[in-house]
Design a protein around this motif. Sequence first.
Motif, short mmCIF file in Angstrom:
data_model
loop_
_atom_site.label_atom_id
_atom_site.label_comp_id
_atom_site.label_asym_id
_atom_site.label_seq_id
_atom_site.Cartn_x
_atom_site.Cartn_y
_atom_site.Cartn_z
N CYS A 50 -38.83 50.22 -19.40
CA CYS A 50 -38.69 51.12 -19.03
C CYS A 50 -39.03 52.52 -19.89
N LEU A 51 -39.20 51.70 -21.07
CA LEU A 51 -39.15 53.29 -22.65
C LEU A 51 -40.95 52.82 -22.59
N LEU A 52 -41.51 52.02 -22.13
CA LEU A 52 -42.86 51.15 -22.80
C LEU A 52 -43.52 53.01 -21.95
N GLU A 53 -44.98 53.51 -22.15
CA GLU A 53 -46.53 53.85 -21.90
C GLU A 53 -46.36 53.61 -20.76
N SER A 54 -47.10 53.75 -19.89
CA SER A 54 -48.92 53.33 -19.23
C SER A 54 -49.32 54.16 -19.85
N PRO A 55 -50.67 53.43 -20.07
CA PRO A 55 -52.42 54.25 -20.24
C PRO A 55 -52.76 54.49 -19.34
N ILE A 56 -51.95 54.75 -18.26
CA ILE A 56 -53.23 54.96 -16.94
C ILE A 56 -52.02 56.24 -15.86
N GLU A 57 -52.67 57.04 -15.44
CA GLU A 57 -51.57 57.79 -14.71
C GLU A 57 -52.36 57.69 -13.63
N PRO A 58 -52.37 56.89 -12.24
CA PRO A 58 -52.77 56.76 -11.35
C PRO A 58 -52.61 57.78 -10.13
N GLN A 59 -53.46 57.94 -9.19
CA GLN A 59 -52.85 58.34 -7.86
C GLN A 59 -52.75 57.60 -7.27
N SER A 60 -51.93 57.85 -6.30
CA SER A 60 -52.11 57.14 -4.87
C SER A 60 -53.22 57.01 -4.04
N LEU A 61 -53.35 56.30 -3.18
CA LEU A 61 -55.03 55.67 -2.69
C LEU A 61 -54.65 55.84 -1.16
N SER A 62 -55.56 56.56 -0.26
CA SER A 62 -55.21 55.83 0.73
C SER A 62 -56.63 55.04 1.41
N PHE A 63 -57.23 53.46 1.64
CA PHE A 63 -58.27 53.05 1.93
C PHE A 63 -57.81 52.79 3.68
N GLN A 64 -58.89 53.00 4.22
CA GLN A 64 -59.10 52.16 5.55
C GLN A 64 -59.18 50.50 5.81
N ALA A 65 -58.28 50.60 6.88
CA ALA A 65 -58.48 48.86 6.83
C ALA A 65 -60.17 48.81 6.33
N LYS B 145 -49.26 51.66 -4.12
CA LYS B 145 -48.63 51.64 -4.74
C LYS B 145 -48.81 52.21 -6.56
N PRO B 146 -49.64 53.43 -6.98
CA PRO B 146 -49.63 53.68 -8.27
C PRO B 146 -48.13 52.92 -9.23
N TRP B 147 -46.58 53.36 -8.71
CA TRP B 147 -46.35 52.62 -10.24
C TRP B 147 -45.93 50.87 -10.52
N ILE B 148 -47.05 50.11 -9.14
CA ILE B 148 -47.03 48.78 -9.68
C ILE B 148 -47.58 48.82 -10.72
N LYS B 149 -49.14 49.81 -10.71
CA LYS B 149 -50.46 50.10 -11.50
C LYS B 149 -50.08 50.66 -13.00
N LYS B 150 -48.73 50.86 -12.67
CA LYS B 150 -48.63 51.41 -14.32
C LYS B 150 -47.60 50.68 -15.37
N ILE B 151 -47.53 49.43 -14.08
CA ILE B 151 -46.26 48.76 -14.38
C ILE B 151 -46.94 46.79 -15.17
N ILE B 152 -48.41 47.41 -14.46
CA ILE B 152 -49.18 45.92 -14.22
C ILE B 152 -49.96 46.44 -16.36
N PHE B 153 -49.99 47.04 -16.26
CA PHE B 153 -50.45 47.87 -18.06
C PHE B 153 -49.92 48.00 -18.82
N LYS B 154 -48.59 48.48 -18.52
CA LYS B 154 -48.39 47.94 -19.58
C LYS B 154 -47.76 46.63 -20.24
N ILE B 155 -47.65 45.84 -19.74
CA ILE B 155 -47.53 44.28 -19.45
C ILE B 155 -48.66 43.60 -19.77
N PHE B 156 -49.45 43.80 -19.34
CA PHE B 156 -50.81 43.08 -19.79
C PHE B 156 -52.14 44.04 -20.05
#
Length: 372
Positions: free
Chosen positions: A60-75, A294-305
Amino acid sequence: MTMEEGDGLRQRRPIRPHIITDETPVHETQSTSTYSGKVFRATFTCLALALFIPSLAALCLLESPIEPQSLSFQAPPLMTGVLEPNVKLRKAERLYEGQLVGPESIVNIGDVLFTGTADGQILKIEDDKIHTIARLGKPPCGTRDNEPNCGRPLGIRVGPNGTLFVVDAYQGIFEVNPATGAVEQLVSSKNLVQGKKMSFVNDLAVTSDGRKIYFTDSSSKWQRRDYPYLVMEGTDDGRYYVSGLTKGGVDMFADNLPGFPDNIRLSSSGGYWVAMSAVRLNPGFSMMDFLADKPWIKKIIFKIFSQDTVMKFVPRYSLVLELGEKGSYKRSFHDPNGEVATYISEAHEHDGYLYLGSFRSPFICKLNLKDV
């Protein structure tokens, strides 16, 4: 027998057999097992909490290097018809394997090929021999940290006077004389465009008279070496028409493609070759589509990996798509799992062959179009 003798005898009790049953041992074992299990579970729970709570707090304290926005893709479009998966790219031949790295873009003057590589060089390939004609940056090269100084040639085109116009991701646009190796910088990436810096100059096109150059700048925030951040962040950081009646606007040429396009080049049929090193399989799973909103998942991914670790999860599926002059699908060449053609960035057609560039692979692929 006398009494005295009888006094010396001990009365013997009949020996009773020791009967072993299943009840007592099982009961003892169950009791012991239940107790041990409770101790194990309690210990495991304590250890898990001792590790999980600090890890969660740190996450929770770690900062994510990215600030992703929520995108809407077609199938994604169904992989049927023209898009039906095949293995046509596996008919390609690997050329000069191990002799060059990351030949992103390819052009030809006659039968002589030219390309730029990950070590900052502009190469000429003639009679199956590789020659260095120019270098846009300064060594050392080969690592992420020294890439900006080393230089990274990306898009390359031939001008009307037979000179090469080359984009360097970090430095800008250059004109290179293929005969003498003379280099002239035409545009510096230090220049601001509409108040924004150019952090990732990527590709270009030159008008037939050589008087105008149109080029792409992939980001004003992320450099080429951080392209996973750029892709996952998904910020609308592109540029638009800069002149004419449509200044400030954009047109949609082809929408909802089955992959993520890189360089675009003309085909002999009047259409366009589009190279894709990552696809959106349908049916199948696309990580980018799943994470789009799901920008929150993207943030977590780059906090860890790290970026390199994340890229290892991207399937190695190569795809070349030919579009018609109005954006319709004409044909597609696939290499599921990237067994022959990997990390492709461009498809350049010359004399009945398709030369496949790559932003990472140590070779060029050559595909005979008669075979597919």
